[in-house]
Scaffold this active site. Structure first.
Site, PDB file in Angstrom:
ATOM      1  N   THR A  82      44.800 -89.509 -61.117  1.00  9.71           N
ATOM      2  CA  THR A  82      44.732 -90.277 -59.872  1.00  9.71           C
ATOM      3  C   THR A  82      45.620 -91.514 -59.893  1.00  9.71           C
ATOM      4  OG1 THR A  82      42.528 -89.482 -59.304  1.00  9.71           O
ATOM      5  CG2 THR A  82      43.185 -91.603 -58.383  1.00  9.71           C
ATOM      6  N   ASP A  88      44.886 -77.712 -68.400  1.00 16.14           N
ATOM      7  CA  ASP A  88      43.700 -78.498 -68.062  1.00 16.14           C
ATOM      8  C   ASP A  88      42.682 -77.609 -67.350  1.00 16.14           C
ATOM      9  OD1 ASP A  88      42.159 -80.799 -67.854  1.00 16.14           O
ATOM     10  OD2 ASP A  88      43.113 -81.471 -65.999  1.00 16.14           O
TER      11      ASP A  88
END
Length: 359
Positions: A278, A83
């Site tokens: 998250t 990522d």
């Protein structure tokens, strides 16, 4: 089934009209939760690691945790994705460590803070594509900077994120530039900027089209119907997890994430990969806080960590169902990196845009 390239999963998702959540991982519990949810729902898996995750867990530990998942769940296709690679060198080191997909984020310069020019982005992304495709590895690029349309600010994640504020021209992907970028780089997937950002504090109010530009995705998809689009910063920030955290001593203020129904709109307009981190962090925190509060005499970390797996598994299973991913793992046939490299070399996987097709 061995680790598979991202392109394999995204092609299948496009052919069958669904999206795939890409979950960030740092540790054993996250990987276990994601795979348990995948088995529960028969879903293909994208496990992704940031530079920060690789530094935190250690290259060898992280690689072997993911390889252990492949060995334990051989019937589940799993992608190992880098990522937000800040430079070609980051992507190349990921490939050396068995990553089957990398993101070259050239929207920022190598310091991961300075917004880059379009030309810079094209050049570094194309360089990575040339190397990765020769090995059968998939590449995701990014155009536009992730940040809030409310404030113009970005949220740094593991040191990755612009400083200061930007205007809407930098925070929203330009459709014309998107066409040019895909033609020039031949990326397998394109991350677009639509007003989302990393972390829990994405929006101060329930997002509308004014601050979450799903319409921009629709516009880009019309121009690039054959390109797999990616939504970053797409945790939904569940209210029940926020409430549980605060009930047991947390102090997270009112905040809003990306509504699932908005993500579903994106999936209908070509979004095939949806980045989520998250939501699982909130699930871990809620579980640990609750377990600590209910049994303060406990000191065995397994007492706190086992519930975190359960809470994360619930989040992941919900996303697999909501994005239409469920039921597709068993339908995907293995194609090796070597076979993908041959397809790239023959031009069989070239992205043809509408503009290029008219020439």
């Amino acid at each position: 089934m061995a680790l598979v390239p991202l392109r394999l999963l995204l092609d299948h998702a496009a052919e069958n009209g669904y999206g795939i959540p890409a979950f960030n991982v740092n540790n054993l519990e996250q990987i276990q939760a994601i795979l348990k949810a995948a088995v529960e729902t028969d879903s293909p898996v994208i496990l992704q690691a940031s530079r920060g995750a690789r530094a935190y867990a250690g290259e060898n530990f992280l690689r072997h945790l993911i390889l252990a998942a492949v060995e334990t769940y051989p019937h589940i296709p799993i992608v190992m994705h880098q990522d937000h690679g800040n430079a070609p060198a980051t992507c190349y080191s990921a490939i050396k460590n068995n990553f089957t997909s990398v993101m070259m984020d050239g929207s920022l310069e190598a310091d991961a803070k300075t917004p880059a020019s379009f030309e810079y982005n094209v050049n570094v992304t194309r360089e990575v594509v040339n190397v990765a495709h020769a090995l059968g590895v998939s590449v995701e690029g990014e155009l536009g900077c992730l940040g809030s349309l409310e404030t113009g600010a970005g949220e740094a994640e593991d040191g990755h994120g612009f400083e200061g504020t930007l205007d809407h021209s930098q925070l929203l992907t330009d459709p014309d530039e998107a066409v040019e970028f895909v033609e020039a780089t031949q990326v397998d997937a394109l991350a677009v900027a639509i007003g989302t950002s990393h972390g829990a504090y994405k929006f101060t109010r329930k997002p509308t089209g004014e601050i979450l530009a799903i319409s921009r995705i629709e516009e880009i998809h019309r121009r690039l119907p054959n390109t797999h689009l990616v939504m970053h910063g797409s945790s939904s920030v569940p209210e029940d997890l926020l409430a549980l955290i605060n009930q047991y001593g947390g102090a997270i203020p009112e905040t809003y994430g990306v509504p699932v129904e908005e993500i579903q709109k994106g999936i209908k307009s070509g979004v095939r990969k949806v980045n989520i981190d998250t939501d699982n962090r909130l699930a871990i925190t809620a579980a640990v806080r609750e377990a600590c509060a209910k049994k303060p005499e406990e000191f065995d970390p397994r007492h706190f960590l086992k519930p975190s797996i359960t809470y994360m598994q619930k989040v992941c299973a919900e996303r697999y169902q909501q994005f239409g991913t469920a039921g597709n793992a068993s339908k995907i046939k293995q194609i090796s990196l070597e076979d993908f490299a041959a397809k790239y070399a023959k031009g069989e996987l070239n992205v043809v845009t509408k503009a290029a097709a008219k020439v």
